[in-house]
Structures are given as C-alpha cells and as structure tokens.
Scaffold this motif. Sequence first.
Motif, short mmCIF file in Angstrom:
data_model
loop_
_atom_site.label_atom_id
_atom_site.label_comp_id
_atom_site.label_asym_id
_atom_site.label_seq_id
_atom_site.Cartn_x
_atom_site.Cartn_y
_atom_site.Cartn_z
N ALA A 1 -4.21 20.34 -25.82
CA ALA A 1 -3.91 19.67 -24.76
C ALA A 1 -2.32 19.67 -24.38
N GLU A 2 -2.35 19.58 -23.09
CA GLU A 2 -0.80 19.52 -22.84
C GLU A 2 0.02 18.46 -23.42
N ALA A 3 -0.61 17.23 -23.64
CA ALA A 3 0.21 16.27 -24.25
C ALA A 3 0.62 16.46 -25.59
N HIS A 4 -0.08 17.36 -26.39
CA HIS A 4 0.26 17.84 -27.59
C HIS A 4 0.72 19.33 -27.84
N ALA A 5 0.93 19.87 -26.74
CA ALA A 5 1.44 21.13 -26.65
C ALA A 5 2.96 21.44 -26.99
#
Length: 218
Positions: A98-102
């Motif tokens: 997910a973008e929050a973890h990328a």
Amino acid sequence: MALGLIPKRTDFIPIIKYDARSGIFNRVDRVQSAGGQWQSEEAQLKDPEFLCDLAQVEIGWMRFVGVPDFVMVHRQQAVPTQPSDDHRLGFRVFLMLAEAHALDGEPGDLRHFSNSSKTVMGAFDRLDDDFQRSKESNDPDLVPRVKVTGVEALKIRTPQGQSNFQRPVFTIIGWEDYPVEFTEHHAAQEEQEQAGIGGNTPAQNGDTADDSDDLPFE
C-alpha cells in the motif's frame, strides 16, 4: 530500438521480511550511496498492508547458507526434491505494498515475501485458508488486500529450551482488481524460464536468512 534479444529478468524484485522474535516487518530497499554504490537499507513497517497474489504463491526450497538459492514451483505443482540438506521448505509470494508503506509513498511498490519458519508458515496457512474459503478467490480478475492486524505470542519448546516468538496475523480486508503489474511480472518470469535463465536460483535483493525463527518443531 531494442532488439529484444535479452529477456527481462525478474531476479531483482525487492523484498519485505519478518523477524519472528521481535514481531517486526521490514522493507528492504536498494538505494545508491553518495559514492554511487548500491546498498540495502531497511525500513520498519507498522501493520503493513498490501495486495497479495495468493493464487500464484510459490512453494519449494530455499537456502541461505553461502549464496542464497531458491528452487520454487507454483502452488499447484508438486514440491521438487530437496536440493541439499541446507535447503528449507518454504513459500514465496508476490505482493504490492500500500502507498502508506511503499518506498517514497509511491504506488506500485512490488515486493517478494518469502519465509521458511514454522511460525510464519503457520500464519500464512491461515491466510491461505481464508483465501480459499472466499468466493472471490474463484475470480482471476480479483486479488485480496491483506493487512497485518496484530501478532500472537507463542512459547515454543525446543531442544535448547523455551523460546518466545511472535506469529503475525494476516487478515483479508478487501478485494481489488488484479494489478497489471502482477500480470507483467508473471509474463516476464515465464519468458525467462523458457529462455533457460530461470528466476529461482539467484537471490532477491536483500534476501537474508532469518535464523531467529529457525525452529525444529512447534
């Protein structure tokens, strides 16, 4: 114009990894130093979330002694013969963070996640059971969105005494369209296998042994 004579390699998909003693996931990134050298950097992931290509999970043997080595097949194939005593049975799955973890918060961060510890394989088996029971798993155009929703403390007896481990809890929180990046990756992997250069043997960038959860039994 490229001649198309060199198949695209899929050996260098970056990874995420899990330490079963601490209960921590880390993203392993390949970054360039000021001197231009490539090196691995780890970033801790809090409750990671990702699209998980469970329909295409690979199973087989992995070795982290000396040069890391993977001998993997699709989940529907028979597990190959163990190549050596140093190879351990495990799984490898393709996912999109997910973008929050990328890395840099950018979409489309593709990763491999592999493991051969009984603690993690047990957790992954539970996730796969949930996947198989879902009617959506029969639709090849859908992929589950998975979130790590916690950890379970385990006390395990080993020949060396009691050890404490943290088993991750994987939860399917939704379903999304199958990403084109997954399709492209598998097509490239098939192309290189047909070309005889295969994607099993070389290590993924940053792949290292996690001996902290190397259990003889649970």
